[in-house]
Scaffold this active site. Structure first.
Site, short mmCIF file in Angstrom:
data_model
loop_
_atom_site.label_atom_id
_atom_site.label_comp_id
_atom_site.label_asym_id
_atom_site.label_seq_id
_atom_site.Cartn_x
_atom_site.Cartn_y
_atom_site.Cartn_z
N GLY A 86 5.74 5.26 -18.89
CA GLY A 86 5.91 4.00 -18.17
C GLY A 86 5.10 3.94 -16.88
O GLY A 86 5.32 3.08 -16.03
N VAL A 98 0.84 -1.21 0.00
CA VAL A 98 0.00 0.00 0.00
C VAL A 98 0.87 1.25 0.00
O VAL A 98 1.74 1.41 0.85
CB VAL A 98 -0.92 0.04 1.24
CG1 VAL A 98 -1.71 1.33 1.30
CG2 VAL A 98 -1.86 -1.16 1.24
N LYS A 115 -5.91 -1.91 -2.50
CA LYS A 115 -5.09 -1.31 -1.44
C LYS A 115 -5.96 -0.85 -0.28
O LYS A 115 -5.58 -0.98 0.90
CB LYS A 115 -4.27 -0.14 -1.99
CG LYS A 115 -3.18 -0.60 -2.95
CD LYS A 115 -2.63 0.57 -3.74
CE LYS A 115 -1.47 0.15 -4.64
NZ LYS A 115 -1.14 1.20 -5.61
#
Ligand SMILES: NC(=O)c1ccc[n+]([C@@H]2O[C@H](COP(=O)([O-])OP(=O)(O)OC[C@H]3O[C@@H](n4cnc5c(N)ncnc54)[C@H](OP(=O)(O)O)[C@@H]3O)[C@@H](O)[C@H]2O)c1
Lengths: 163, 328
Positions: B193, B138, B211
């Site tokens: 990216g 997380v 998360k």
């Protein structure tokens, strides 16, 4: 809002014109005895609705008319929430969407800004809703969420409440 | 401390590089990638490992499997940094179970096993007297788990809210700053990216929701699942919507929120004032914890990256070493 003045001759009449001049709407005129004050005089309360931002103008006009305003109590549409709606807003009747809030009687759309993209693109609008209480605002938001779901609109809500 | 590294991609490489570069007292004794494995109880030579991986695509011998490493290698902690399978959590969950079963500590950055089987794995670790830690799952480098466990111990955590997906935050930042359309900003995120070829997992809020589930269960132990999260992504937002927000001194961010008291478990695009602490730029992550004593605490930092994620993994490893050395 609530205007309070002494009920001396002519005062009430003098107050009426400025109210209509600024587009106000009188809801009630209440005569009241005020026991703690002078026993012989009456006070008069005018309960009215005013368009946004006209308060100062009205007070100025009243002064010019020689009306002595004792007290102004405001019960504004205190809670404000600005949301963004995205989707086919016109195809799904935006004025009906706004109406669903306005017709509640306890909340209203006070501001609406809108983008106009190419005909078949989704449009976006920013809508400000006002309500008197937190509870009314919550009810208005529930209605708006339902409408957004029915009309397949994306409703973007604020993270925090603004008073 | 001896570690076995499962996965030598972006995160695995970051861990290996930092172990090599910094004097951490950590030795890598085994490594595996998808097709090969390598073991050396005396310690793997990291520069030649990384060079070999770069040149051949293999970290070691194709005859050595992940299972061999988990069962046979000499190590104190397994570092599980293989790809996330959000649907099944496999094969990683089995790997982790096997290592815990051998009474080895496990540190992972893999959200699959933690979000799907976190409760079981925590219980198994407890039973075996070892640690199972997942700080890196997380908010990347942000040490939120450590803060919750230590700095804020004694506090009742009332709610959490935050920006947990760097890709979405990047896209929204670019839409707001440059007036880009969603598609333009996504394309740019890909070129940089920051976004995968298939961006669904990020832009529909799935990654943030996973998360959120991990954090929620870590704090309140409520056994929440991905399906319990009310989720709206950012893929239907328009440049106009961001401009309309901007005109009002606001912007839009993808916010994950959890508050058991009000039954909120949600990921959705939200309007925030531009000076709100959760309005962070680019790929940053941010997280506000609201507690009874400390009130609000906001953390901001890098949510991803090779070395950034390695920071969280190494933090977990050194914490385990200190804790268990003291106990021993
Ligand atoms: N990148 C980040 O910033 C970041 C941040 C937080 C969390 N994470 C999580 O950390 C994990 C690793 O991420 P990453 O970016 O390093 O991924 P990555 O670059 O794709 O690397 C994954 C590595 O795992 C190996 N692998 C694949 N299947 C395997 C298997 N069955 N057993 C053992 N190894 C296997 C791959 O082998 P090959 O080399 O042979 O392909 C590769 O070396 C993921 O779960 C990710 O969600 C990443």
């Amino acid at each position: 809002m609530k205007l309070e003045m002494r009920d001396s001759p002519g005062q009430l009449v003098a107050a009426l014109k400025p109210i209509s001049d600024v587009g106000g709407n009188i809801i009630a005129v209440i005569h009241q005895r005020e026991p703690e004050r002078d026993h012989d005089t009456l006070s008069v309360q005018i309960v009215l609705e005013l368009p946004e931002g006209k308060r100062d103008k009205l007070i100025k006009l009243l002064k010019e008319q020689g009306v002595h305003v004792q007290r102004i109590g405001e019960k504004r549409l205190l809670f404000k929430r600005t949301v963004i709606l995205i989707g086919h807003l016109m195809h799904t009747d935006l004025s009906d969407t706004v109406d669903r809030i306005d017709s509640t009687g306890f909340a209203e759309v006070s501001d609406l800004a809108m983008s106009m993209p190419a005909v078949n693109d989704r449009s976006s609008s920013r809508i400000t809703i006002r309500a008197v209480s937190k509870k009314d605002m919550a009810s208005a938001m529930t209605i708006l969420r339902q409408v957004a779901r029915q009309k397949s609109l994306l409703l973007v809500e604020p993270l925090e409440d603004t008073a | 401390m001896k570690i076995a590294l499962l996965g030598l991609g972006s995160v695995g490489r970051g861990v290996a590089e930092m172990v090599d570069k910094k004097d951490l007292g950590i030795t890598i004794t085994a490594v595996a990638d998808s097709k090969s494995g390598y073991m050396d109880p005396a310690g793997v030579d990291i520069p030649s490992l990384l060079a070999r991986k770069k040149k051949t695509g293999h970290c070691g011998d194709t005859g050595i499997t992940v299972a061999d490493i988990i069962k046979k290698a000499t190590y104190d902690a397994l570092v599980e940094v293989s790809p996330t399978n959000a649907l099944t959590g496999e094969p990683s969950t089995e790997y982790i179970r096997a290592a815990l079963g051998r009474k080895k500590h496990v540190v992972t950055s893999n959200k699959g096993p933690v979000s799907l089987a976190g409760k079981d794995l925590r219980a198994l670790a407890r039973k075996k007297g070892v640690a199972f830690r997942y700080e890196a799952t997380v908010a990347g480098a942000i040490p939120v788990m450590h803060l919750l466990e230590h700095g804020l111990s004694g506090n009742e955590i009332l709610s959490i809210s935050g920006v947990l997906n760097g890709t979405c935050n990047y896209i929204l930042t670019r839409m707001a700053d440059e007036g880009l359309t969603y598609d333009q900003a996504l394309l740019e995120a890909r070129e940089m990216g920051y976004a995968e070829a298939d961006p669904t997992y990020d832009v529909q809020g799935i990654d943030a929701a996973i998360k959120l589930v991990i954090l929620t269960n870590a704090i309140w132990d409520t056994g929440k699942k991905l399906a319990d999260v009310e989720r709206t992504g950012i893929d239907l937002l328009t440049a106009d919507a961001l401009r309309l927000a901007e005109e009002d001194g606001c912007t839009i961010r993808l916010i994950a929120e959890s508050c058991p008291k009000t039954h909120v478990l949600r990921v959705s695009p939200r309007i925030l004032s531009k000076n709100h602490p959760l309005v962070v730029e680019g790929t940053l992550n941010a997280l506000t914890l609201t507690t009874d004593m400390a009130k609000e605490i906001t953390l901001i930092g890098r949510g991803a990256g090779s070395v950034e994620t390695a920071s969280a993994i190494i933090g977990d490893l050194l914490y385990i070493r200190d804790q268990y050395a003291r106990r021993a």
